[in-house]
Design a protein around this motif. Structure first.
Motif, mmCIF file in Angstrom:
data_model
loop_
_atom_site.group_PDB
_atom_site.id
_atom_site.type_symbol
_atom_site.label_atom_id
_atom_site.label_comp_id
_atom_site.label_asym_id
_atom_site.label_seq_id
_atom_site.Cartn_x
_atom_site.Cartn_y
_atom_site.Cartn_z
ATOM 1 N N PRO A 72 -9.833 -2.298 -5.164
ATOM 2 C CA PRO A 72 -9.129 -2.381 -3.877
ATOM 3 C C PRO A 72 -8.070 -1.289 -3.741
ATOM 4 C CG PRO A 72 -9.337 -4.555 -4.878
ATOM 5 C CD PRO A 72 -9.786 -3.570 -5.904
ATOM 6 N N TYR A 73 -8.028 -0.679 -2.566
ATOM 7 C CA TYR A 73 -7.050 0.354 -2.200
ATOM 8 C C TYR A 73 -7.225 1.648 -2.997
ATOM 9 C CZ TYR A 73 -4.943 -3.949 -0.458
ATOM 10 O OH TYR A 73 -4.741 -5.159 0.149
ATOM 11 N N SER A 74 -8.359 1.795 -3.692
ATOM 12 C CA SER A 74 -8.565 3.030 -4.446
ATOM 13 C C SER A 74 -8.733 4.231 -3.522
ATOM 14 C CB SER A 74 -9.794 2.897 -5.343
ATOM 15 O OG SER A 74 -10.962 2.650 -4.569
ATOM 16 N N GLU A 75 -9.114 3.971 -2.255
ATOM 17 C CA GLU A 75 -9.295 5.088 -1.330
ATOM 18 C C GLU A 75 -7.982 5.787 -1.006
ATOM 19 O OE1 GLU A 75 -8.572 1.406 1.123
ATOM 20 O OE2 GLU A 75 -9.791 1.958 -0.613
ATOM 21 N N THR A 76 -6.854 5.150 -1.320
ATOM 22 C CA THR A 76 -5.564 5.808 -1.082
ATOM 23 C C THR A 76 -5.334 6.953 -2.058
ATOM 24 O OG1 THR A 76 -4.447 4.213 -2.524
ATOM 25 C CG2 THR A 76 -4.560 3.687 -0.170
ATOM 26 N N ASP A 79 -10.588 9.444 -1.443
ATOM 27 C CA ASP A 79 -11.596 8.854 -0.573
ATOM 28 C C ASP A 79 -12.869 9.699 -0.647
ATOM 29 O OD1 ASP A 79 -13.094 7.605 1.322
ATOM 30 O OD2 ASP A 79 -11.576 7.650 2.896
#
Length: 270
Positions: A72-76, A79
């Motif tokens: 979760p939130y690894s795209e921050t 991406d």
């Protein structure tokens, strides 16, 4: 002191207690290292902590690469969608791509042709099943045997004999040395800074490093085959002077020189 083994039982003091960690997902290649057992039918109450951690991280890396697992939130942080082409580029290049690979452009037509192709393949497999010696059903499970290798045609055998007769056997190290003399690739892997000491024989160290990691045999096996060097010397260049940017430059130079040979024109556009 770090414990070598990790109990997976709800009560380590009770041998009859149930396991609280499911380890049945561990593959055969890791099973004995992690559990110390030869078969998966054996009862396991503890695992080797170090091997278990390595096994878990390997599986996590694999699941992340296939998209079956996400953070979760690894795209921050990074991406992957930023590396993709835009929808405008996709629409513009799609017809040409489909023409080259033999596919039909368009959602409806593509789905229809794919469905028809799969149905035809299924019907063909069903019709051939009774006479197929390699496929059988045992205990309700489908068993597919290993097909027999095709016998090469006389023409292929003749070409192979001519190649073996006319081509001299070349040692792999000799090939790497010739490429290095031709392209002088070791200059791409010099010191990262002016304060770093220089190595006495950069060409030899570069050739051994390419042989070691190109064949994937590792530094330990390399020093068994080559006398006069240590495992640390073989691994040093890869650890201290190899970066992604330097590898890209070396690969680009090799590809550029390789394209000058007329032989590759026989393979087509690729």
């Amino acid at each position: 002191r770090r414990a070598e083994f990790l109990s997976i039982q709800s009560d380590p003091n009770d041998p009859s207690s149930k396991n609280v960690i499911n380890i049945r997902w561990i593959r055969e290649s890791w099973w004995k290292l992690v559990t110390g057992k030869s078969t998966k039918s054996a009862q396991v109450t503890e695992v080797n902590k170090t091997c278990f951690e390595l096994c878990v991280f390997e599986r996590i890396a694999e699941e992340l690469s296939t998209g079956d697992l996400f953070i979760p939130y690894s795209e921050t942080f990074d991406d992957y969608r930023e590396q993709m082409i835009t929808w405008e580029e996709y629409e513009a290049q799609l017809p040409t791509y489909c023409e080259e690979v033999g596919l039909i452009a368009g959602d409806t037509e593509f789905a229809r042709t794919l469905k028809e192709s799969m149905e035809a393949s299924c019907q063909k497999a069903d019709s051939q099943f009774p006479e197929d010696e390699l496929v059988r059903i045992e205990n309700g499970n489908l068993i597919i045997g290993k097909p027999k290798p095709d016998q090469p045609s006389p023409e292929v055998e003749e070409i192979g004999a001519l190649l073996r007769d006319r081509l001299d056997k070349i040692n792999l190290l000799d090939v790497i040395i010739n490429v290095e003399k031709w392209l002088n690739l070791n200059k791409h892997f010099g010191p990262l800074s002016g304060f770093e000491s220089r190595i006495s024989d950069p060409v030899l160290r570069f050739v051994l490093t390419v042989f070691c990691y190109g064949t994937n045999i590792g530094p330990t096996e390399t020093v068994r085959s080559v006398q006069g060097v240590s495992r640390k010397q073989v691994a040093w260049l890869n650890l201290k002077r190899t970066t992604e940017a330097r590898l890209d430059k070396a690969i680009a130079k090799i590809n550029s020189e390789y394209k000058k040979y007329r032989l590759i024109e026989c393979w087509g556009s690729g």
